[in-house]
Design a protein around this motif. Structure first.
Motif, PDB file in Angstrom:
ATOM      1  N   ALA A   1       0.847  -1.103   0.021  1.00  9.74           N
ATOM      2  CA  ALA A   1      -0.118   0.057  -0.172  1.00  9.74           C
ATOM      3  C   ALA A   1       0.800   1.096  -0.098  1.00  9.74           C
ATOM      4  CB  ALA A   1      -1.024   0.142   1.141  1.00  9.74           C
ATOM      5  N   GLY A   2       1.822   1.375  -0.817  1.00 12.43           N
ATOM      6  CA  GLY A   2       2.776   2.519  -0.776  1.00 12.43           C
ATOM      7  C   GLY A   2       3.891   2.526   0.173  1.00 12.43           C
ATOM      8  N   ILE A   3       4.007   1.579   0.870  1.00 11.63           N
ATOM      9  CA  ILE A   3       5.059   1.708   1.835  1.00 11.63           C
ATOM     10  C   ILE A   3       6.125   0.723   1.798  1.00 11.63           C
ATOM     11  CG2 ILE A   3       5.444   1.365   4.372  1.00 11.63           C
ATOM     12  CD1 ILE A   3       2.786   2.267   4.968  1.00 11.63           C
ATOM     13  N   PRO A   4       7.373   1.206   1.287  1.00 11.99           N
ATOM     14  CA  PRO A   4       8.194   0.190   0.995  1.00 11.99           C
ATOM     15  C   PRO A   4       8.930  -0.655   2.284  1.00 11.99           C
ATOM     16  CG  PRO A   4       8.901   2.178   0.513  1.00 11.99           C
ATOM     17  CD  PRO A   4       7.623   2.611   1.192  1.00 11.99           C
ATOM     18  N   ILE A   5       9.095  -1.866   1.988  1.00 10.06           N
ATOM     19  CA  ILE A   5       9.597  -2.493   3.448  1.00 10.06           C
ATOM     20  C   ILE A   5      10.683  -3.466   2.655  1.00 10.06           C
ATOM     21  CG2 ILE A   5       8.974  -4.486   5.115  1.00 10.06           C
ATOM     22  CD1 ILE A   5       6.245  -3.724   4.580  1.00 10.06           C
ATOM     23  N   GLU A   6      11.768  -3.405   3.430  1.00  7.84           N
ATOM     24  CA  GLU A   6      13.010  -4.270   2.775  1.00  7.84           C
ATOM     25  C   GLU A   6      13.555  -4.882   4.026  1.00  7.84           C
ATOM     26  OE1 GLU A   6      15.938  -2.398   0.268  1.00  7.84           O
ATOM     27  OE2 GLU A   6      17.553  -3.801   0.777  1.00  7.84           O
ATOM     28  N   GLY A   7      14.112  -6.239   3.688  1.00  4.89           N
ATOM     29  CA  GLY A   7      14.590  -6.831   4.882  1.00  4.89           C
ATOM     30  C   GLY A   7      14.735  -8.305   4.803  1.00  4.89           C
ATOM     31  N   VAL A   8      14.753  -9.031   6.020  1.00  6.66           N
ATOM     32  CA  VAL A   8      14.990 -10.479   6.161  1.00  6.66           C
ATOM     33  C   VAL A   8      14.254 -10.768   7.166  1.00  6.66           C
ATOM     34  CG1 VAL A   8      16.370 -12.439   6.430  1.00  6.66           C
ATOM     35  CG2 VAL A   8      17.468 -10.424   4.787  1.00  6.66           C
ATOM     36  N   SER A   9      13.421 -11.985   7.046  1.00  8.97           N
ATOM     37  CA  SER A   9      12.705 -12.462   8.124  1.00  8.97           C
ATOM     38  C   SER A   9      12.369 -13.884   8.060  1.00  8.97           C
ATOM     39  CB  SER A   9      11.198 -11.746   8.528  1.00  8.97           C
ATOM     40  OG  SER A   9      10.889 -12.434   9.817  1.00  8.97           O
ATOM     41  N   ILE A  10      13.009 -14.663   8.843  1.00  9.77           N
ATOM     42  CA  ILE A  10      13.041 -16.144   8.944  1.00  9.77           C
ATOM     43  C   ILE A  10      13.000 -16.466  10.415  1.00  9.77           C
ATOM     44  CG2 ILE A  10      14.190 -18.451   8.473  1.00  9.77           C
ATOM     45  CD1 ILE A  10      15.701 -16.873   6.158  1.00  9.77           C
ATOM     46  N   ALA A  11      11.980 -17.212  10.882  1.00 10.52           N
ATOM     47  CA  ALA A  11      11.835 -17.535  12.241  1.00 10.52           C
ATOM     48  C   ALA A  11      13.299 -18.145  12.968  1.00 10.52           C
ATOM     49  CB  ALA A  11      10.660 -18.314  12.643  1.00 10.52           C
ATOM     50  N   GLY A  12      13.455 -17.723  14.100  1.00 12.00           N
ATOM     51  CA  GLY A  12      14.622 -18.373  14.712  1.00 12.00           C
ATOM     52  C   GLY A  12      15.869 -18.128  14.267  1.00 12.00           C
ATOM     53  N   HIS A  13      16.027 -17.466  12.983  1.00 10.08           N
ATOM     54  CA  HIS A  13      17.005 -17.118  12.285  1.00 10.08           C
ATOM     55  C   HIS A  13      17.443 -15.551  12.491  1.00 10.08           C
ATOM     56  CE1 HIS A  13      19.913 -16.866   8.736  1.00 10.08           C
ATOM     57  NE2 HIS A  13      19.783 -18.340   8.544  1.00 10.08           N
ATOM     58  N   GLU A  14      16.646 -14.777  11.921  1.00 10.45           N
ATOM     59  CA  GLU A  14      16.922 -13.505  11.442  1.00 10.45           C
ATOM     60  C   GLU A  14      15.648 -12.607  11.094  1.00 10.45           C
ATOM     61  OE1 GLU A  14      20.118 -13.225   8.501  1.00 10.45           O
ATOM     62  OE2 GLU A  14      19.567 -10.986   8.020  1.00 10.45           O
TER      63      GLU A  14
END
Ligand SMILES: [Zn+2]
Ligand SMILES: [Zn+2]
Length: 282
Positions: free
Chosen positions: A17-30
């Motif tokens: 919805a127009g909001i940039p999101i960048e990253g990593v998400s893996i449970a228990g990892h990072e």
């Protein structure tokens, strides 16, 4: 060569919805999410080079897949001589974060430019004239808070509509309140959470974007989700008609699942919610 991430997982860049999101998400990892338009970094499970410049960081809880990058972040900001960064952490965990960073400062015999801010549900912080951060309650196995970003607009009061501009300016000059405040909930993030979060924090259903963990998808992971206080896909299916969000970004999937497996599992989410689901995948 050992791989850092399971197949098809890793760095994600998307726009919700127009909001940039960048990253990593893996449970228990990072987990970490860069929110450049909201001037905030959510979590630092790891602190890669491109997050070091964020001077506002919101940490939901102390599990190291969300917090391990803290020392690295603090040390490298010091090296780059960056100004003080504000790091919001749950109130009950603040002392431990202080002690941790204090130990790191002693190990390095330097002082970091870090301000640890204890976050309690209901706290509000102005990040910019038109942007506010509200601390939300959390529900997880360790002290946890969530975060809500709201756009703040000042609209002319209804009864002044149609009145001449110079008249409004005169009234404002005389001290009259000519505008009313409007809060637009842009993005909510409850951190790691169990399904109890939906009763503890029903405003999650009404934000433009909801960044929601969904660690577990498979049928035989139901008990695991409960034991570790995480959301299972079933918890979302059971409430599918309550999500009013424009986009629900599902994230923090277990490292047991590959990207294709995740996409396949999410196909069971019924419409009209199904088309508003965006998995946080590369
Ligand atoms: Zn986690
Ligand atoms: Zn956790």
């Amino acid at each position: 060569m050992p791989q850092d991430y399971p197949p098809g997982r890793g760095r994600v860049r998307l726009e919700a919805a127009g909001i940039p999101i960048e990253g990593v998400s893996i449970a228990g990892h990072e987990s970490f999410y860069k929110l450049p338009t909201l001037r905030t970094l959510l979590e630092f499970g790891r602190a890669p080079e491109d997050v070091v410049g964020f001077s506002t960081v919101c940490v939901s809880h102390g599990h190291l897949d969300h917090a391990a990058g803290f020392a690295h972040f603090a040390s490298r900001r010091r090296l780059a001589e960056l100004p003080t960064a504000r790091v919001y952490v749950p109130d009950e965990a603040a002392l431990l974060f202080e002690q941790w960073i204090d130990a790191c400062q002693k190990l390095e015999a330097i002082e970091y430019a870090i301000e640890i801010v204890p976050a309690r549900p209901g706290d509000r912080v102005r990040l910019r004239n038109d942007l506010e951060l509200t601390v939300l309650p959390g529900r997880h196995r360790v002290p946890t808070v969530g975060y809500l970003f709201s756009e703040i607009r000042h609209k002319l009061r209804d009864e002044l509509a149609g009145i001449d501009g110079s008249e409004i300016a005169a009234r404002r000059a005389s001290g009259e309140e000519v505008t009313r405040r409007e809060d637009i909930p842009l993005l909510a993030y409850p951190g790691d959470c169990s399904a109890e979060i939906f009763d503890a924090c029903p405003e999650l259903f009404r934000t433009r974007v909801l960044l929601l963990e969904c660690s577990f998808l498979a049928e035989d992971d139901r008990a695991r989700a409960k034991d570790y206080a995480h959301i299972h896909l079933d918890d979302i299916l059971a409430r599918a008609d309550r999500f009013e969000n424009e986009v629900v970004v599902l994230t923090h999937f277990s490292q047991r699942y590959g990207a294709e497996e995740i996409r396949e599992a999410l196909r069971v989410i019924p419409e009209p919610l199904g088309r508003r689901i965006l998995p946080f995948l590369p």
